[in-house]
Each structure stands twice: as C-alpha cells, then as structure tokens.
Design a protein around this motif. Structure first.
Motif, PDB file in Angstrom:
ATOM      1  N   VAL A 133      38.621  46.315  53.818  1.00 39.44           N
ATOM      2  CA  VAL A 133      39.150  47.049  52.671  1.00 39.44           C
ATOM      3  C   VAL A 133      38.397  46.704  51.390  1.00 39.44           C
ATOM      4  O   VAL A 133      37.906  47.581  50.679  1.00 39.44           O
ATOM      5  CB  VAL A 133      40.662  46.767  52.483  1.00 39.44           C
ATOM      6  N   VAL A 134      38.283  45.423  51.091  1.00 39.22           N
ATOM      7  CA  VAL A 134      37.722  44.962  49.822  1.00 39.22           C
ATOM      8  C   VAL A 134      36.296  45.422  49.554  1.00 39.22           C
ATOM      9  O   VAL A 134      35.977  45.830  48.434  1.00 39.22           O
ATOM     10  CB  VAL A 134      37.808  43.429  49.715  1.00 39.22           C
ATOM     11  N   PHE A 136      34.767  48.011  49.835  1.00 42.97           N
ATOM     12  CA  PHE A 136      34.626  49.389  49.386  1.00 42.97           C
ATOM     13  C   PHE A 136      35.346  49.669  48.069  1.00 42.97           C
ATOM     14  O   PHE A 136      35.405  50.809  47.628  1.00 42.97           O
ATOM     15  CB  PHE A 136      35.155  50.334  50.476  1.00 42.97           C
ATOM     16  N   GLU A 137      35.881  48.628  47.455  1.00 44.14           N
ATOM     17  CA  GLU A 137      36.677  48.819  46.258  1.00 44.14           C
ATOM     18  C   GLU A 137      35.947  48.345  44.999  1.00 44.14           C
ATOM     19  O   GLU A 137      34.944  47.648  45.062  1.00 44.14           O
ATOM     20  CB  GLU A 137      38.016  48.079  46.399  1.00 44.14           C
ATOM     21  N   SER A 138      36.507  48.716  43.825  1.00 47.72           N
ATOM     22  CA  SER A 138      35.940  48.305  42.542  1.00 47.72           C
ATOM     23  C   SER A 138      36.234  46.836  42.285  1.00 47.72           C
ATOM     24  O   SER A 138      37.058  46.215  42.972  1.00 47.72           O
ATOM     25  CB  SER A 138      36.539  49.158  41.421  1.00 47.72           C
ATOM     26  N   VAL A 141      39.890  46.013  41.518  1.00 48.27           N
ATOM     27  CA  VAL A 141      40.721  45.990  42.729  1.00 48.27           C
ATOM     28  C   VAL A 141      40.459  44.702  43.510  1.00 48.27           C
ATOM     29  O   VAL A 141      41.365  44.131  44.118  1.00 48.27           O
ATOM     30  CB  VAL A 141      40.441  47.223  43.612  1.00 48.27           C
ATOM     31  N   ARG A 142      39.220  44.235  43.479  1.00 47.65           N
ATOM     32  CA  ARG A 142      38.891  42.981  44.166  1.00 47.65           C
ATOM     33  C   ARG A 142      39.660  41.814  43.552  1.00 47.65           C
ATOM     34  O   ARG A 142      40.153  40.935  44.269  1.00 47.65           O
ATOM     35  CB  ARG A 142      37.389  42.711  44.086  1.00 47.65           C
ATOM     36  N   THR A 145      43.161  42.004  44.671  1.00 47.60           N
ATOM     37  CA  THR A 145      43.238  41.606  46.077  1.00 47.60           C
ATOM     38  C   THR A 145      43.131  40.099  46.229  1.00 47.60           C
ATOM     39  O   THR A 145      43.841  39.493  47.044  1.00 47.60           O
ATOM     40  CB  THR A 145      42.126  42.284  46.890  1.00 47.60           C
TER      41      THR A 145
END
Length: 335
Positions: A133-134, A136-138, A141-142, A145
């Motif tokens: 998941v992580v 692919f995120e901005s 968002v990281r 997370t």
C-alpha cells in the motif's frame, strides 16, 4: 583477510555470550515482574534482541548520504522480517527435530498457540500494508501510515500483556548473582543491559567482518544489504530461541521470534517509510513476499496437531534457500 575472519569469530563469540546472559536475565526479569511467558518472549525478549538490526538502517540512512545509505537501510529493514520468518522459525523446528532424534526432548513443540496466532496476525497485517500500500502513496499518507504502525505496535503490546498465557515458572539463578535466589532488581537490569551492549557490539562486529570478507572475494554489495547483514543481525533471536527450545521453553522461543517479527514490521518499517524513498521492487519485494508467505504457512499450521508443529516451522527454510538462489543468480547475471 585473516583480520576480517577474526572479526567474524569475535562477533559470534560476543553474541553467544550475550545471548546466554540475556535469556537468563530476561527470564528472571519476567518472573520478577510477574508477567506471562508470552509477554516475556514476545515483548521483553523480542524488543531487546531486535536492537542490532534496528540500529543498522537508522545509522545507514542518517550517516551515509545518497542511494548507498538508503539501499543498506531499506535492505536491512526488509531483511529482518525475512530472516525471522524463513530462517529463525525453521531453526526452531529443526532444533526440535534434532532434539527428538537425540532423545533429548519430545517431538511436540509446546508453543502457546494463542500468542503465536496473535503475533503472526499483527505481523501479516502490518507488513502487507507496508509492502503493498505505502509505496504507491504520497509522503503525507506515508507519515500517517507510519504513525498508524507505531500505534498498532502499542496496541499489540497491550494485547499481549492482558492476553491469556502460562505464568513464568521459577527460573535458573541469575548469572550475575548465582548464589542469590532473589536478586535485587538493579542486578537483574544490569545483566540485561550488559548483555544487550555485548549483543549490539557482537552483531556489528560480525556485520563489519562479513562486509569486508564479501568485498574481498568480490560479492555484490546488494547481497550484503539484502541477505548477509540480516543473517548477522538476527543472530540474537536465532541463538536465544535455539537455547530456549533446547531447554524445553518453547513458548519463550517462539514468542521471541514472532514478537520480533511484529516489532520489525512496525517500528523500523515506520522509520523507512518516512525517511527513505521506500521504493520496494525486485529482490527487496521478493524477500517481503517470501516472509509473508512463510509466516502465513506457520499461522495455518498452528491450527493442526502439535505433533506437526516442528515440521511446519522447518518448511520456511525452503523460502530462504530459494531466495539465496535468486540473489546469487541475479549477482552472477550482472557480470
């Protein structure tokens, strides 16, 4: 070359001595605090023995600039859960089988299944989020997370503390106070702290020796960051667990490894998510997938008769052998 081989030997000796001091001290501490076997193994022992491999990525990212530091850091972060799942767990199973063949113990691995299943469930969830998941995120968002994973570990600690478990039985006399059946807390903590210092020094000495030898014989540094360094830094968990299994303390042994997997999939991973590019591809991603599959296999087999536990734990070695083959094949293809 002789000096570097000497570093390997010295590092192993340090870790062996430290592990004996640590297992003895942490058992005494768990008994003194009146906590369960599962909490002692999955939290107290796991966090303590996870220090060497936790320090390496932090040092690599902070003190080594550029891609080299990030590669070593991410490799060490991903390598730790992989080694625990595919090497430390199998060593527990193999130790049981050897002990049974030598008529030193029963074939039954008397690990506490409730704690094992809880640990592996937390690990599988946290590590899957980090791997799939992580990346692919901005960045924002990281960060969220990473905070979520830190909170998840706190929840895990509380769940382990209040969960049902066997009580700690009377332990062997503390090595630092062999004639005192009830040593004071400061002596117990002194032994644990000394053992951790020796453990960190020994693991890093071993890593330095392995790195030097690998460079001298022409191995690709990728092998060091993804494979050899985690083997060295996971020595405490492996040796502690083998020691406990040999003494028939299966819950402590399994809890040590499973608890370390939860720790490694939340705390160091949170650091990597925030402070590195966290671009998980190629062999790095394969190591993560192998760790997840191997852990899921153990979780599945935990619902089968205890007579087959040791065989189930041992199967993970196939993933380790397969990964070594992939790494060596990839290294050879680059020449």
């Amino acid at each position: 070359m002789i000096f570097d081989i000497g570093l390997l030997i010295v590092g192993i000796i340090f870790v062996l001595v430290a592990s004996e001091l640590f297992t003895n001290g942490i058992e005494t501490l768990g008994h003194r605090l009146n906590v369960s076997k599962n909490f002692t193994g999955s939290v107290l022992a796991a966090v303590g023995t996870a220090l060497p491999e936790t320090l390496i990525p932090i040092i690599a990212v902070i003190f080594f600039s550029g891609n080299k530091g990030q590669d070593i850091g991410v490799g060490a972060i991903l390598g730790a859960p992989f080694m625990l799942s595919t090497l430390a767990f199998p060593l527990i199973g193999i130790t049981v089988l050897i002990g049974y063949l030598l008529k030193k113990r029963s074939i039954v691995l008397n690990a506490e299944t409730t704690g094992l299943r809880r640990d592996l469930t937390f690990f599988l969830f946290a590590y899957s989020v980090a791997l799939f998941v992580v990346p692919f995120e901005s960045h924002s968002v990281r960060i969220i997370t990473a905070l979520f994973l830190l909170i998840l570990y706190v929840v895990y600690v509380f769940q382990t503390l209040k969960g049902e478990s066997e009580d700690m039985e009377a332990t062997e006399h503390l090595i630092f106070a062999p004639k005192n059946p009830h040593p004071p807390m400061f002596i117990i903590l002194s032994q644990v702290i000394v053992s951790l210092v020796l453990m960190v020094v020994g693991a890093h000495t071993f890593v330095h020796g392995v790195e030097s030898v690998s460079l001298l014989i022409g191995l690709d540094p990728l092998i060091f960051s993804l494979l050899i360094a985690p083997i060295a830094t996971e020595l405490p968990e492996k040796i502690n667990s083998i020691t406990w299994v040999w003494k028939g303390k299966d819950t402590l042994a399994v809890g040590n490894v499973a608890g370390a997997m939860v720790f490694q999939s939340t705390i160091p991973v949170s650091f990597g998510i925030v402070f590195t590019d966290w671009n998980i591809t190629g062999l790095a991603l394969v190591s993560g997938i192998f760790a997840i599959v191997s852990a899921f296999l153990v979780l599945t087999l935990s619902y089968i008769d205890r007579k087959y536990f040791a065989y189930g734990f041992s199967l993970g070695i196939l993933f380790f052998i397969g990964y070594v083959f992939l790494v060596l094949n990839d290294n050879i293809s680059k020449f």
